[in-house]
Design an enzyme around this catalytic site. Structure first.
Site, PDB file in Angstrom:
ATOM      1  N   GLU A  30       0.745  -1.090   0.159  1.00 17.16           N
ATOM      2  CA  GLU A  30      -0.085   0.211  -0.002  1.00 17.16           C
ATOM      3  C   GLU A  30       0.958   1.504  -0.036  1.00 17.16           C
ATOM      4  O   GLU A  30       1.897   1.219   0.641  1.00 17.16           O
ATOM      5  CB  GLU A  30      -0.645  -0.060   1.155  1.00 17.16           C
ATOM      6  CG  GLU A  30      -1.777   1.184   1.194  1.00 17.16           C
ATOM      7  CD  GLU A  30      -3.057   1.080   2.310  1.00 17.16           C
ATOM      8  OE1 GLU A  30      -3.483  -0.134   2.356  1.00 17.16           O
ATOM      9  OE2 GLU A  30      -3.169   1.885   3.118  1.00 17.16           O
ATOM     10  N   ASP A  87     -12.236   7.935   7.028  1.00 18.09           N
ATOM     11  CA  ASP A  87     -12.155   8.615   8.453  1.00 18.09           C
ATOM     12  C   ASP A  87     -12.809   9.839   8.528  1.00 18.09           C
ATOM     13  O   ASP A  87     -13.007  10.587   7.414  1.00 18.09           O
ATOM     14  CB  ASP A  87     -10.529   8.736   8.791  1.00 18.09           C
ATOM     15  CG  ASP A  87      -9.693   7.621   8.850  1.00 18.09           C
ATOM     16  OD1 ASP A  87     -10.354   6.728   9.662  1.00 18.09           O
ATOM     17  OD2 ASP A  87      -8.937   7.322   8.096  1.00 18.09           O
ATOM     18  N   HIS A 107     -13.017  -2.696  15.216  1.00 20.32           N
ATOM     19  CA  HIS A 107     -12.962  -1.397  15.037  1.00 20.32           C
ATOM     20  C   HIS A 107     -13.625  -0.558  16.084  1.00 20.32           C
ATOM     21  O   HIS A 107     -14.545  -0.888  16.938  1.00 20.32           O
ATOM     22  CB  HIS A 107     -14.290  -1.116  13.751  1.00 20.32           C
ATOM     23  CG  HIS A 107     -14.130   0.307  13.228  1.00 20.32           C
ATOM     24  ND1 HIS A 107     -14.732   1.417  13.632  1.00 20.32           N
ATOM     25  CD2 HIS A 107     -13.442   0.785  12.057  1.00 20.32           C
ATOM     26  CE1 HIS A 107     -14.224   2.611  12.889  1.00 20.32           C
ATOM     27  NE2 HIS A 107     -13.481   2.012  11.972  1.00 20.32           N
ATOM     28  N   TYR A 161     -11.233  -5.775  10.847  1.00 23.38           N
ATOM     29  CA  TYR A 161     -10.493  -5.444  12.060  1.00 23.38           C
ATOM     30  C   TYR A 161     -10.186  -6.523  13.084  1.00 23.38           C
ATOM     31  O   TYR A 161     -10.912  -6.801  13.867  1.00 23.38           O
ATOM     32  CB  TYR A 161     -11.391  -4.270  12.806  1.00 23.38           C
ATOM     33  CG  TYR A 161     -11.588  -3.226  11.714  1.00 23.38           C
ATOM     34  CD1 TYR A 161     -10.820  -2.096  11.725  1.00 23.38           C
ATOM     35  CD2 TYR A 161     -12.688  -3.096  10.800  1.00 23.38           C
ATOM     36  CE1 TYR A 161     -10.760  -1.132  10.758  1.00 23.38           C
ATOM     37  CE2 TYR A 161     -12.739  -2.291   9.737  1.00 23.38           C
ATOM     38  CZ  TYR A 161     -11.679  -1.097   9.896  1.00 23.38           C
ATOM     39  OH  TYR A 161     -11.820  -0.244   8.813  1.00 23.38           O
ATOM     40  N   HIS A 209      -8.368   3.169  -3.361  1.00 29.08           N
ATOM     41  CA  HIS A 209      -9.245   3.274  -2.078  1.00 29.08           C
ATOM     42  C   HIS A 209     -10.379   4.378  -2.530  1.00 29.08           C
ATOM     43  O   HIS A 209     -10.278   5.206  -2.965  1.00 29.08           O
ATOM     44  CB  HIS A 209      -8.614   3.596  -1.019  1.00 29.08           C
ATOM     45  CG  HIS A 209      -7.448   2.765  -0.533  1.00 29.08           C
ATOM     46  ND1 HIS A 209      -7.134   2.618   0.858  1.00 29.08           N
ATOM     47  CD2 HIS A 209      -6.655   1.783  -1.161  1.00 29.08           C
ATOM     48  CE1 HIS A 209      -6.173   1.681   0.850  1.00 29.08           C
ATOM     49  NE2 HIS A 209      -5.807   1.261  -0.144  1.00 29.08           N
TER      50      HIS A 209
END
Ligand SMILES: NC(=O)C1=CN([C@@H]2O[C@H](COP(=O)(O)OP(=O)(O)OC[C@H]3O[C@@H](n4cnc5c(N)ncnc54)[C@H](O)[C@@H]3O)[C@@H](O)[C@H]2O)C=CC1
Ligand SMILES: Nc1nc(=O)c2c([nH]1)NC[C@@H]1CN(c3ccc(C(=O)N[C@@H](CCC(=O)O)C(=O)O)cc3)CN21
Length: 295
Positions: free
Chosen positions: A16, A109, A147, A143, A77
């Site tokens: 990434e 976010d 999360h 997660y 993304h």
């Protein structure tokens, strides 16, 4: 080309990168990408609005370069919070025009002081929309440490199952520093019927402040062992980098030995670290025969 099929053949290894702030760092990123090309990762993903930034440009251009100049599959993304349907459709057609047919669909976010569009409040709605309006392969996030907005692990896994039911083809995990947490999560996900490949997200530490900031944004706990390492070497960048590389290699060696579907390395645009991790683990990926399940 389907990326999901790669998981049947091998233990996947992917990278990434994030779009840099300035033009000078953009040139640096292209050098980084060229340095990473020799590794021939299975794909490289490019963030958009990572950590709540407002910089929405560049992602498509960088993904284009990865896909069409380096000839490595690129994944863009897409965080849904601040986008509407038309924005998403435009992004998808721009990507398709560059021959890119994979996205990581996220909620995204929160950006302090900015009001969300209110169209895609959770990743599941975005996944459903993309699946209904394109032939893209869609990835989702998951997660191992739950999360931070989820009431508990059970709800988090239920939401994950829902994302898979709506069409998430494969999952990339949030960074984690305790492999056992990943194994526990993986087992619960399997029991809940999450039957798509799950890549483990690994972030090597480069500096103490950065990793603490990211861990706080992401709601990821730092184990005592890891925190001690940060404290011991915080004023010695070279030692911290070496210790961070050793920690990441240790995590990856264990994950591959336990039959993980794949490893997604958060490179933080640092090709030297990624190269060192790859040279220490390449033979493990090459030798991997995946068992059907992991414990
Ligand atoms: N911008 C980027 O490149 C990246 C961003 N991220 C971040 O990952 C985080 C979350 O993204 P996603 O996993 O895509 O979000 P998500 O929408 O799947 O999950 C976010 C939270 O909402 C809950 N949730 C999910 N669906 C729900 C529903 N229908 N009803 C009620 N609650 C629900 C989840 O359990 C979780 O607590 C964000 O903070 C995102 O920005 C992660 C990787 C990269
Ligand atoms: N909640 C969350 N949001 C994310 O964006 C995110 C995750 N989790 N988990 C995994 C990765 C980690 N990501 C990150 C994390 C930090 C930066 C970061 O520090 N970006 C700086 C640039 C620093 C520099 O230019 O050197 C920035 O200001 O954007 C980028 C991507 C994206 N991903």
């Amino acid at each position: 080309m389907s990326l999901v099929d790669k998981f049947n053949e091998k233990t996947v290894f992917s990278f990434e990168v994030f779009p840099p702030r300035s033009t000078t760092s953009a040139e640096k990123l292209y050098q980084t990408l060229t340095d990473l090309q020799a590794i021939q990762p299975d794909f490289i993903s490019v963030t958009l609005g990572a950590g709540g930034t407002d910089r929405y440009n560049d992602t498509v251009g960088i993904a284009d370069r990865i896909q069409n100049q380096l000839h490595i599959p690129a994944i863009a993304h897409i965080p849904g919070l601040y986008l509407n349907e038309q924005d998403v459709l435009s992004l998808l057609s721009e990507l398709a025009a560059h021959g890119i047919h994979h996205v990581l669909a996220l909620r995204g976010d929160a950006i302090p002081g900015k009001t969300p569009q209110g169209v895609f409040q959770h990743a599941d709605q975005l996944i459903q929309f993309i699946k209904a309006n394109s032939d893209f392969e869609v990835l989702g996030a998951c997660y191992p440490d739950t999360h931070k907005d989820a009431p508990d692990a059970l709800h988090d896994i239920q939401n994950l199952k829902h994302k898979v039911d709506l069409g998430a083809d494969h999952l990339i995990s949030q960074l984690f520093f305790e492999n056992q947490h990943f194994y526990n999560f993986r087992e619960k996900a399997l029991l809940a019927g999450v039957d798509v490949p799950i890549e483990a997200g690994i972030m090597p530490v480069t500096n103490k402040k950065q990793i603490e900031r990211i861990a706080a944004v992401a709601g990821v706990p730092l184990p005592t062992k890891f925190a001690r390492m940060l404290a011991r070497y915080e004023n010695n960048p070279e030692a911290l980098r070496d210790a961070g590389i050793a920690y990441a290699i240790d995590q990856i060696a264990d994950l591959v030995a336990q039959g993980v579907d794949g490893v997604h390395l958060y490179t933080m645009n640092n090709s030297e670290i990624a190269n060192r991790i790859w040279s220490a683990t390449a033979s493990l990926f090459a030798a991997s025969h995946k068992p059907a399940t992991i414990k």
